[in-house]
Design a protein around this motif. Sequence first.
Motif, short mmCIF file in Angstrom:
data_model
loop_
_atom_site.label_atom_id
_atom_site.label_comp_id
_atom_site.label_asym_id
_atom_site.label_seq_id
_atom_site.Cartn_x
_atom_site.Cartn_y
_atom_site.Cartn_z
N VAL A 116 0.79 -1.13 -0.05
CA VAL A 116 -0.05 0.22 -0.10
C VAL A 116 1.03 1.30 -0.08
O VAL A 116 0.59 2.27 -0.85
N GLU A 117 1.93 1.14 0.83
CA GLU A 117 2.81 2.29 0.81
C GLU A 117 3.63 2.72 -0.39
O GLU A 117 3.76 3.55 -0.82
N TYR A 118 3.86 1.31 -1.21
CA TYR A 118 4.27 1.67 -2.29
C TYR A 118 3.42 2.41 -3.41
O TYR A 118 3.86 3.12 -4.05
N CYS A 119 2.24 1.85 -3.42
CA CYS A 119 1.50 2.46 -4.33
C CYS A 119 0.99 3.86 -4.19
O CYS A 119 0.75 4.47 -4.81
N ASN A 120 1.02 4.34 -2.68
CA ASN A 120 1.08 5.78 -2.31
C ASN A 120 2.32 6.68 -2.70
O ASN A 120 2.26 7.60 -2.33
N GLY A 121 3.56 5.85 -3.00
CA GLY A 121 4.70 6.40 -3.41
C GLY A 121 5.45 6.97 -2.02
O GLY A 121 6.48 7.74 -2.27
N ASN A 122 5.43 6.11 -0.87
CA ASN A 122 5.81 6.43 0.48
C ASN A 122 7.15 5.58 0.53
O ASN A 122 6.93 4.78 1.42
N PHE A 123 8.21 5.73 -0.14
CA PHE A 123 9.23 4.61 -0.46
C PHE A 123 9.79 4.53 0.95
O PHE A 123 10.36 3.50 1.37
N SER A 124 10.06 5.63 1.71
CA SER A 124 10.80 5.62 3.07
C SER A 124 9.99 4.58 4.15
O SER A 124 10.69 3.91 4.58
N LYS A 125 8.47 4.81 3.88
CA LYS A 125 7.84 3.89 4.62
C LYS A 125 7.99 2.47 4.26
O LYS A 125 7.88 1.49 5.05
N VAL A 126 7.90 2.49 3.12
CA VAL A 126 8.06 1.00 2.50
C VAL A 126 9.49 0.18 2.82
O VAL A 126 9.38 -0.76 3.33
N ARG A 127 10.65 1.20 2.98
CA ARG A 127 11.65 0.36 3.55
C ARG A 127 11.73 0.08 4.85
O ARG A 127 12.03 -1.01 5.36
N GLU A 128 11.10 0.86 5.55
CA GLU A 128 10.96 0.61 7.29
C GLU A 128 10.06 -0.74 7.28
O GLU A 128 10.36 -1.71 8.14
N VAL A 129 9.12 -0.77 6.81
CA VAL A 129 8.02 -1.85 6.90
C VAL A 129 8.71 -3.27 6.11
O VAL A 129 8.55 -4.16 6.96
N ILE A 130 9.38 -3.17 5.19
CA ILE A 130 10.21 -4.30 4.52
C ILE A 130 11.29 -4.75 5.69
O ILE A 130 11.39 -6.04 5.73
N LYS A 131 11.86 -3.90 6.23
CA LYS A 131 13.01 -4.35 7.18
C LYS A 131 12.16 -5.08 8.14
O LYS A 131 12.63 -6.25 8.54
N ILE A 132 10.88 -4.60 8.71
CA ILE A 132 10.35 -5.49 9.61
C ILE A 132 9.86 -6.88 9.13
O ILE A 132 9.90 -7.99 9.72
N VAL A 133 9.36 -6.83 7.97
CA VAL A 133 8.94 -8.22 7.19
C VAL A 133 10.37 -9.39 7.31
O VAL A 133 9.94 -10.07 7.84
N PHE A 134 11.39 -8.60 7.01
CA PHE A 134 12.68 -9.29 6.91
C PHE A 134 13.16 -9.93 8.19
O PHE A 134 13.20 -11.17 8.49
N ASP A 135 12.97 -9.06 9.31
CA ASP A 135 13.36 -9.26 10.66
C ASP A 135 12.35 -10.40 11.11
O ASP A 135 12.81 -11.25 11.99
N LYS A 136 11.26 -10.32 11.02
CA LYS A 136 10.06 -10.99 11.46
C LYS A 136 9.94 -12.65 10.98
O LYS A 136 9.20 -13.56 11.15
N LYS B 58 10.08 -16.17 8.98
CA LYS B 58 10.87 -17.15 9.35
C LYS B 58 11.20 -18.02 8.19
O LYS B 58 11.92 -18.89 8.33
N SER B 59 10.63 -17.77 7.07
CA SER B 59 10.95 -18.60 5.72
C SER B 59 10.87 -17.60 4.62
O SER B 59 10.52 -16.44 4.29
N PHE B 60 11.63 -18.12 3.45
CA PHE B 60 11.81 -17.46 2.30
C PHE B 60 10.19 -16.91 1.84
O PHE B 60 10.28 -15.90 1.48
N TYR B 61 9.35 -17.81 1.83
CA TYR B 61 8.24 -17.65 1.44
C TYR B 61 7.28 -16.52 2.27
O TYR B 61 6.71 -15.39 1.60
N ASP B 62 7.71 -16.24 3.57
CA ASP B 62 7.25 -15.09 4.15
C ASP B 62 7.86 -13.62 3.47
O ASP B 62 7.21 -12.73 3.75
N ARG B 63 8.99 -13.82 3.10
CA ARG B 63 9.52 -12.82 2.64
C ARG B 63 9.56 -12.21 1.04
O ARG B 63 9.75 -11.39 0.62
N SER B 64 8.97 -13.35 0.31
CA SER B 64 9.04 -13.36 -1.19
C SER B 64 8.24 -12.01 -1.56
O SER B 64 8.35 -11.25 -2.60
#
Length: 111
Positions: A9-29, A31-37
């Motif tokens: 959603v943030e990507y679609c809104n063009g809020n790339f700094s927020k996208v980076r924050e959220v993706i970092k959280i996704v990668f940190d949390k 447990k599998s590649f599928y979760d990160r895909s």
Amino acid sequence: DRSRDYAEVEYCNGNFSKVREVIKIVFDKSKSFYDRSRAYFVLIKMLCAEKKLREALDIGIKVLTFLGESLLFRFSDESTAITFTKIRSSFESMTDDEFYKLQVMEDSDAL
């Protein structure tokens, strides 16, 4: 997962700094590649939108390698630029009808 959806959603809104924050959280949390895909997919789209094509390509190659795809070649920066220029040019010269006739990706989980 809500975080992956939120990143998109943030990507679609063009809020790339927020996208980076959220993706970092996704990668940190995750447990599998599928979760990160899905996060990788959003990250690659965002980097392309920012014209960081080399970084997007590097991540795409990393993901494909993880999925077991063998890449028997390496891109040089010059060949990457030439390839992207050719691809962009072919899309820019397409009519709407030609674009809509392109085959739709059937597997939404494929990257």
